[in-house]
Motif scaffolding. Sequence first.
Motif, PDB file in Angstrom:
ATOM      1  N   THR A  56       0.812  -1.209   0.000  1.00  0.00           N
ATOM      2  CA  THR A  56       0.000   0.000   0.000  1.00  0.00           C
ATOM      3  C   THR A  56       0.853   1.271   0.000  1.00  0.00           C
ATOM      4  OG1 THR A  56      -0.191  -0.183   2.399  1.00  0.00           O
ATOM      5  CG2 THR A  56      -1.987  -1.086   1.098  1.00  0.00           C
ATOM      6  N   ALA A  57       2.154   1.135   0.226  1.00  0.00           N
ATOM      7  CA  ALA A  57       3.016   2.327   0.291  1.00  0.00           C
ATOM      8  C   ALA A  57       3.757   2.591  -1.018  1.00  0.00           C
ATOM      9  CB  ALA A  57       4.016   2.185   1.432  1.00  0.00           C
ATOM     10  N   ASN A 197      -9.627   0.828  12.103  1.00  0.00           N
ATOM     11  CA  ASN A 197     -10.363   0.622  10.862  1.00  0.00           C
ATOM     12  C   ASN A 197     -10.078  -0.780  10.320  1.00  0.00           C
ATOM     13  OD1 ASN A 197     -11.356   3.302  10.837  1.00  0.00           O
ATOM     14  ND2 ASN A 197      -9.427   4.029   9.938  1.00  0.00           N
ATOM     15  N   ILE A 199      -9.774  -3.148   7.267  1.00  0.00           N
ATOM     16  CA  ILE A 199      -9.572  -3.041   5.822  1.00  0.00           C
ATOM     17  C   ILE A 199      -9.768  -4.427   5.214  1.00  0.00           C
ATOM     18  CG2 ILE A 199      -7.900  -2.447   4.017  1.00  0.00           C
ATOM     19  CD1 ILE A 199      -6.669  -0.703   6.565  1.00  0.00           C
ATOM     20  N   SER A 225     -19.304   7.802   2.051  1.00  0.00           N
ATOM     21  CA  SER A 225     -18.154   8.409   1.402  1.00  0.00           C
ATOM     22  C   SER A 225     -17.025   8.701   2.396  1.00  0.00           C
ATOM     23  CB  SER A 225     -18.605   9.683   0.697  1.00  0.00           C
ATOM     24  OG  SER A 225     -17.508  10.463   0.368  1.00  0.00           O
ATOM     25  N   THR A 226     -17.375   9.174   3.600  1.00  0.00           N
ATOM     26  CA  THR A 226     -16.323   9.491   4.579  1.00  0.00           C
ATOM     27  C   THR A 226     -16.839   9.265   5.995  1.00  0.00           C
ATOM     28  OG1 THR A 226     -14.628  11.097   5.208  1.00  0.00           O
ATOM     29  CG2 THR A 226     -16.841  11.983   4.816  1.00  0.00           C
ATOM     30  N   TYR A 227     -15.925   9.272   6.967  1.00  0.00           N
ATOM     31  CA  TYR A 227     -16.264   8.926   8.352  1.00  0.00           C
ATOM     32  C   TYR A 227     -17.423   9.755   8.888  1.00  0.00           C
ATOM     33  CZ  TYR A 227     -11.663   6.833   7.821  1.00  0.00           C
ATOM     34  OH  TYR A 227     -10.605   6.113   7.359  1.00  0.00           O
ATOM     35  N   LEU A 238     -17.127   2.084   4.000  1.00  0.00           N
ATOM     36  CA  LEU A 238     -16.707   3.060   2.985  1.00  0.00           C
ATOM     37  C   LEU A 238     -15.565   2.474   2.174  1.00  0.00           C
ATOM     38  CD1 LEU A 238     -14.613   5.907   4.712  1.00  0.00           C
ATOM     39  CD2 LEU A 238     -14.951   3.629   5.650  1.00  0.00           C
ATOM     40  N   VAL A 239     -15.218   3.139   1.064  1.00  0.00           N
ATOM     41  CA  VAL A 239     -13.997   2.769   0.358  1.00  0.00           C
ATOM     42  C   VAL A 239     -12.864   3.572   0.984  1.00  0.00           C
ATOM     43  CG1 VAL A 239     -12.756   2.841  -1.826  1.00  0.00           C
ATOM     44  CG2 VAL A 239     -15.154   2.159  -1.779  1.00  0.00           C
ATOM     45  N   GLY A 240     -11.917   2.882   1.590  1.00  0.00           N
ATOM     46  CA  GLY A 240     -10.838   3.558   2.306  1.00  0.00           C
ATOM     47  C   GLY A 240      -9.769   4.099   1.369  1.00  0.00           C
ATOM     48  N   SER A 241      -8.805   4.829   1.961  1.00  0.00           N
ATOM     49  CA  SER A 241      -7.782   5.487   1.147  1.00  0.00           C
ATOM     50  C   SER A 241      -6.834   4.505   0.486  1.00  0.00           C
ATOM     51  CB  SER A 241      -6.992   6.466   2.022  1.00  0.00           C
ATOM     52  OG  SER A 241      -6.285   5.780   3.030  1.00  0.00           O
ATOM     53  N   HIS A 242      -6.807   3.242   0.963  1.00  0.00           N
ATOM     54  CA  HIS A 242      -5.960   2.224   0.331  1.00  0.00           C
ATOM     55  C   HIS A 242      -6.600   1.668  -0.931  1.00  0.00           C
ATOM     56  CE1 HIS A 242      -3.329   2.051   3.759  1.00  0.00           C
ATOM     57  NE2 HIS A 242      -4.283   1.688   4.571  1.00  0.00           N
TER      58      HIS A 242
ATOM     59  N   SER B  17       1.741   2.443   7.577  1.00  0.00           N
ATOM     60  CA  SER B  17       2.648   3.193   6.708  1.00  0.00           C
ATOM     61  C   SER B  17       2.085   4.554   6.310  1.00  0.00           C
ATOM     62  CB  SER B  17       3.026   2.367   5.472  1.00  0.00           C
ATOM     63  OG  SER B  17       1.881   1.860   4.832  1.00  0.00           O
ATOM     64  N   VAL B  21       3.866   7.170   3.822  1.00  0.00           N
ATOM     65  CA  VAL B  21       3.219   7.496   2.549  1.00  0.00           C
ATOM     66  C   VAL B  21       3.133   9.018   2.351  1.00  0.00           C
ATOM     67  CG1 VAL B  21       0.913   7.500   1.514  1.00  0.00           C
ATOM     68  CG2 VAL B  21       1.999   5.331   2.145  1.00  0.00           C
ATOM     69  N   SER B 132      -8.727  11.227  -2.106  1.00  0.00           N
ATOM     70  CA  SER B 132      -9.477  10.297  -1.266  1.00  0.00           C
ATOM     71  C   SER B 132     -10.234  11.098  -0.220  1.00  0.00           C
ATOM     72  CB  SER B 132      -8.510   9.332  -0.568  1.00  0.00           C
ATOM     73  OG  SER B 132      -9.105   8.812   0.603  1.00  0.00           O
ATOM     74  N   PRO B 133     -11.535  10.800   0.011  1.00  0.00           N
ATOM     75  CA  PRO B 133     -12.281  11.571   1.020  1.00  0.00           C
ATOM     76  C   PRO B 133     -11.812  11.301   2.441  1.00  0.00           C
ATOM     77  CG  PRO B 133     -13.745  10.109  -0.261  1.00  0.00           C
ATOM     78  CD  PRO B 133     -12.341   9.784  -0.652  1.00  0.00           C
ATOM     79  N   THR B 134     -10.926  10.309   2.646  1.00  0.00           N
ATOM     80  CA  THR B 134     -10.497   9.997   4.016  1.00  0.00           C
ATOM     81  C   THR B 134      -9.008  10.203   4.257  1.00  0.00           C
ATOM     82  OG1 THR B 134     -10.238   7.676   3.409  1.00  0.00           O
ATOM     83  CG2 THR B 134     -12.348   8.310   4.393  1.00  0.00           C
ATOM     84  N   ARG B 138      -2.399  12.793   2.711  1.00  0.00           N
ATOM     85  CA  ARG B 138      -1.593  12.305   1.581  1.00  0.00           C
ATOM     86  C   ARG B 138      -1.879  13.073   0.294  1.00  0.00           C
ATOM     87  NH1 ARG B 138      -3.678   6.633  -0.198  1.00  0.00           N
ATOM     88  NH2 ARG B 138      -5.226   7.980  -1.165  1.00  0.00           N
TER      89      ARG B 138
END
Lengths: 270, 270, 270
Positions: A56-57, A197, A199, A225-227, A238-242, B17, B21, B132-134, B138
């Motif tokens: 993910t990094a 969280n 994942i 969409s967000t927390y 939600l769809v996370g930043s990863h 990470s 990141v 990303s909304p979360t 980054r």
Amino acid sequence: MKSGVLTLLTDFGLSDSYVGVMKGAIASLNPTLTVIDLTHQIPPQNIAAARFALMTAVPYFPLGTVHLAVVDPGVGSNRRAIALAVGNDVAQPVAFLVGPDNGLFSGVWQRYPVLQAVELNHPGYWRRSSPSPTFHGRDIFAPVAAHLASGIALPELGTEIAPESLTQLPIPTWTEQWQENRRIVTGCIQAIDHFGNLITTIPAAVVEGDAWCVSLGDRALAGQSTYSDTPVGGVLALVGSHGWVEIAVNGGSAQTTLGLDWGAMVQVVM
Amino acid sequence: MKSGVLTLLTDFGLSDSYVGVMKGAIASLNPTLTVIDLTHQIPPQNIAAARFALMTAVPYFPLGTVHLAVVDPGVGSNRRAIALAVGNDVAQPVAFLVGPDNGLFSGVWQRYPVLQAVELNHPGYWRRSSPSPTFHGRDIFAPVAAHLASGIALPELGTEIAPESLTQLPIPTWTEQWQENRRIVTGCIQAIDHFGNLITTIPAAVVEGDAWCVSLGDRALAGQSTYSDTPVGGVLALVGSHGWVEIAVNGGSAQTTLGLDWGAMVQVVM
Amino acid sequence: MKSGVLTLLTDFGLSDSYVGVMKGAIASLNPTLTVIDLTHQIPPQNIAAARFALMTAVPYFPLGTVHLAVVDPGVGSNRRAIALAVGNDVAQPVAFLVGPDNGLFSGVWQRYPVLQAVELNHPGYWRRSSPSPTFHGRDIFAPVAAHLASGIALPELGTEIAPESLTQLPIPTWTEQWQENRRIVTGCIQAIDHFGNLITTIPAAVVEGDAWCVSLGDRALAGQSTYSDTPVGGVLALVGSHGWVEIAVNGGSAQTTLGLDWGAMVQVVM
């Protein structure tokens, strides 16, 4: 091809001077490199957690960055020490990877194919020709990574090996089925972060463009969409930043609230 | 005006990470910046703790340092993303601040007035135009901070906004009264550090030049100069290195010994 | 003689901004230095743990690196503030050491003799001439270390003092005896790392070339080469990467498994 940027990921923790000593070995060869910590708090010997953190990094670093990773339960045994170039263009790899051949990097090459792989067996690029059998991070990997980041070509560092021979870690994935006109995607929790969280292994692409929810026992969590789309203390999906479906609690820990752990099954219904 | 120095403060912890990141996003724009961690162990979503850590750190950095702070419970909501210049001279700001508009910076501008403020709404300076909304850290804040530290002018990054419109966090303070010829100053504990030292809201200037003591139940702790002015294990009061009255235990933790917590009332008698 | 590399070791932890502030003080003088953290998680006021971490790290850094160490229970008292050059060649010291004179450095100079020592009493090289009585790390040691790493000569920083006058920490060591043709070496545990490995005071040289075992109650652990020479979960003895006899558990913690702590007696039988 030389990026001058080198990252470190280990399970050494920060209470000893092991990480500092690796940086000393790097600075001894080239003090001008930009050295960035990914994390040193991988749970001891947890290759799966290291695989996730690396995978993910890597996309967020400059082209040609060297990633040095040492989670190495087999240090001193006959497991191979390796360096890889990954990406789509051998003239400009996305990244170089240096560490033990134990599956640590198998998340990265899901996304970026291995362009070239070598077994590290040229002691001229090591800190000393008889490395400590228990600290290859200091005596082999750190010097090799410093040489790579300083512009030494990958094939100089050892004997070329076949990418297919590299150790794979089984990659957790997802399956789908249809039930009365509904699509049900089943995955699992592949990582839990500092905030608690959860994942999952279900990628963003699976839920894109559709209304979806995570089915949790007799609850259905609609995809948000967000927390802060949920009141403080509320559970949400939600769809996370990863880039995967994630279960979270606004202002809290989903891990604690739901009592779920790594590997637990998760279902998305669309 | 370009300092080349950028600091990071978050509540991300060091086990994932996420911090690495953000540094990758920075290095992708400018690998020559000097990047310094203030801390990443702010308790999750604790804006007050972040306010204190920032406020006490900013004075010790080179003029024009960019401080990037991400403690951001409202990420993805309509809270504004901002960048500020603070100090007394617009031609040479003391510091630039980048992060969410949630009061995080309101301790800093008690000491250094806001010279200029912008809302970050020029996606050309972001990592990607659909962040990303979360994870604005980054995708918005890190790139914007890297541009600022590399010499981009503040007004380039967004629309100017009025300093008075910025979100204020209520600042804990102190009051005084006179009782039978004695001056009694009442404050509270605004922070507790790693050693268990209790840092009050009563500034050094209040006790300067006078004999003073902290009144704690039926005990009076005479103001001392340093920890070792008291035998090991003893409780003492002193002016701490942050510039406030502090309660400490020589070789121990005042927090544990006294059972006091953030917000507890403290009285100084002169 | 100027290395440009500076390391930091403290007991400040990473939850406050104390370490960041020291780096701010350094960057204010010279933002181009390479600053490397050894560790900031020395247990509060534990000079012995700091001595071990420093002693085992110094050999891996570039010649002339400046090591700044602040574990300083006596800050503000009359303990001296010092800077040292160590090594065998005054024209090219192995390292410079900056910190309080409390025995912190006495492990380093077992290996590298003190070439030159000064008491830090030239306030022109400090951050301010009236330093905080409780944070010499920020106001004295960090600026002095930054000046040294930038090329200022050691004697500029203060008055020369005799190396014999420096505070010694009693160094844990080992003894040997013979019993019925067997050599028995007795030492103790001088450090325990993040993995729970027990590092003894018995140096590699003692066991080199001989078959040896660690005697632990009624068990004898034969000396091995690396962790994986024993099945997962098994206890083993080996020469660790620091160069001492070590007791470990493959894939686990010897500290937890054996219930041993710092200072516990260990015997090697040959």
